[in-house]
Design an enzyme around this catalytic site. Structure first.
Site, PDB file in Angstrom:
ATOM      1  CB  THR A 101     -23.764 -11.120  -4.291  1.00 29.31           C
ATOM      2  OG1 THR A 101     -24.317 -10.297  -3.268  1.00 29.31           O
ATOM      3  CG2 THR A 101     -22.697 -10.356  -5.038  1.00 29.31           C
ATOM      4  CG  HIS A 199     -21.980 -16.157  -2.536  1.00 22.81           C
ATOM      5  ND1 HIS A 199     -22.886 -17.043  -3.072  1.00 22.81           N
ATOM      6  CD2 HIS A 199     -22.612 -14.945  -2.547  1.00 22.81           C
ATOM      7  CE1 HIS A 199     -23.991 -16.397  -3.406  1.00 22.81           C
ATOM      8  NE2 HIS A 199     -23.855 -15.130  -3.080  1.00 22.81           N
TER       9      HIS A 199
HETATM   10  N1  PXP Z   1     -20.088 -12.824   0.873  1.00 27.04           N
HETATM   11  C1  PXP Z   1     -20.709 -11.956   0.040  1.00 27.04           C
HETATM   12  C2  PXP Z   1     -19.885 -10.894  -0.599  1.00 27.04           C
HETATM   13  C3  PXP Z   1     -22.086 -12.038  -0.203  1.00 27.04           C
HETATM   14  O1  PXP Z   1     -22.675 -11.165  -1.040  1.00 27.04           O
HETATM   15  C4  PXP Z   1     -22.834 -13.022   0.468  1.00 27.04           C
HETATM   16  C5  PXP Z   1     -24.311 -13.102   0.259  1.00 27.04           C
HETATM   17  O2  PXP Z   1     -24.918 -11.974   0.802  1.00 27.04           O
HETATM   18  C6  PXP Z   1     -22.162 -13.895   1.345  1.00 27.04           C
HETATM   19  C7  PXP Z   1     -20.779 -13.792   1.510  1.00 27.04           C
HETATM   20  C8  PXP Z   1     -22.872 -14.958   2.090  1.00 27.04           C
HETATM   21  O3  PXP Z   1     -23.377 -15.909   1.202  1.00 27.04           O
HETATM   22  P1  PXP Z   1     -24.330 -17.047   1.745  1.00 27.04           P
HETATM   23  O4  PXP Z   1     -25.583 -16.398   2.220  1.00 27.04           O
HETATM   24  O5  PXP Z   1     -24.539 -17.908   0.536  1.00 27.04           O
HETATM   25  O6  PXP Z   1     -23.598 -17.742   2.849  1.00 27.04           O
END
Ligand code: PXP
Length: 245
Positions: A101, A199
């Site tokens: 994302t 994220h």
């Molecule tokens: N939050 C959202 C809305 C996401 O789309 C993602 C990735 O799928 C994450 C959190 C987690 O991100 P990361 O894998 O970089 O920790």
């Protein structure tokens, strides 16, 4: 005390690399819960590139903590979410070419559709969260569309911590991104929303974010699953849980 949401999509990514049955993200969810996860997060994408319908069904049947489904506004996915009724749905933008994302949802631009989807989900008892950049207009629009929660996109901060094109991270840029997240957190709390973050958060960059008071939950996937390759999921989750709380 803030909670930890563990995103298990990357376990399914390894499975799908061979289009086979292992490793099973449903097993990963059970291990993550043993490690102290407060929430299990999965993203059922339109292209089913990692999590598939069978995973979503089994996760709903077996996860005993909070279950958070990341989802686009696509009618097919919305219908599945309404039937599944996870504890929470996080509305995210979805683009076929992206690796993960990329940006927050443009709630201002898609306010009518978001209000419609939010209403359908809330009718079956799902808490609706919008994944947004730390921009006050987007946060206010999320509340106005009926969302009870937001997840602030921490990707720009995470990228600043890495540095771009081989250059060292720029402390001024990191500070600016931390301030933006703080602004977003305040805007969300003032709007009466539950505020999550996620994220790109890792074992090494999360500290300034957990130091902010008011976040309800941190959603973390890649960093935990990457570490779990060496330590196992239960231990990787418990280490992150220690940092988060
Ligand atoms: N939050 C959202 C809305 C996401 O789309 C993602 C990735 O799928 C994450 C959190 C987690 O991100 P990361 O894998 O970089 O920790």
């Amino acid at each position: 005390m803030a909670g930890l949401g563990v995103n298990i999509d990357h376990v399914a990514t390894v499975r799908q690399a061979r289009m086979t049955v292992e490793p099973d993200p449903v097993w990963a969810a059970a291990e993550a819960q043993l490690g102290g996860a407060d929430c299990i997060t999965f993203h059922l994408r339109k292209d089913r590139r990692h999590i598939c319908d069978r995973d979503a069904r089994l996760l709903k049947q077996t996860v005993t903590c909070k279950l958070n489904m990341e989802m686009s506004l696509d009618p097919e996915i919305v219908a599945i979410a309404v039937e599944l009724a996870p504890t929470q749905a996080t509305l995210v933008p979805e683009n076929r070419q992206e690796i993960t994302t990329e940006g927050g949802l443009d709630v201002v631009a898609h306010a009518d559709r978001i209000a419609e989807v939010t209403q359908a989900l809330r009718q079956v008892g799902v808490v609706v969260s919008a994944f947004v950049d730390p921009v006050p207009e987007q946060i206010i629009a999320s509340r106005d569309a009926g969302c009870e929660a937001i997840e602030i996109h921490t990707g720009a901060y995470a990228n600043a911590c890495i540095g771009t094109n081989g250059s060292n991270p720029d402390p001024t840029e990191i500070t600016a991104e931390i301030e933006a997240i703080q602004t977003g957190l305040h805007a969300g709390l003032e709007a009466g929303l539950i505020v999550h973050a996620g994220h790109g958060l890792t074992y090494t960059n999360i500290e300034p974010i957990t130091a902010m008071q008011g976040f309800c939950e941190f959603n973390i996937g890649h960093s935990i699953i990457a570490r779990a390759m060496f330590t196992g999921i239960k231990y990787a989750v418990s280490e992150m849980k220690r940092l988060v709380s």
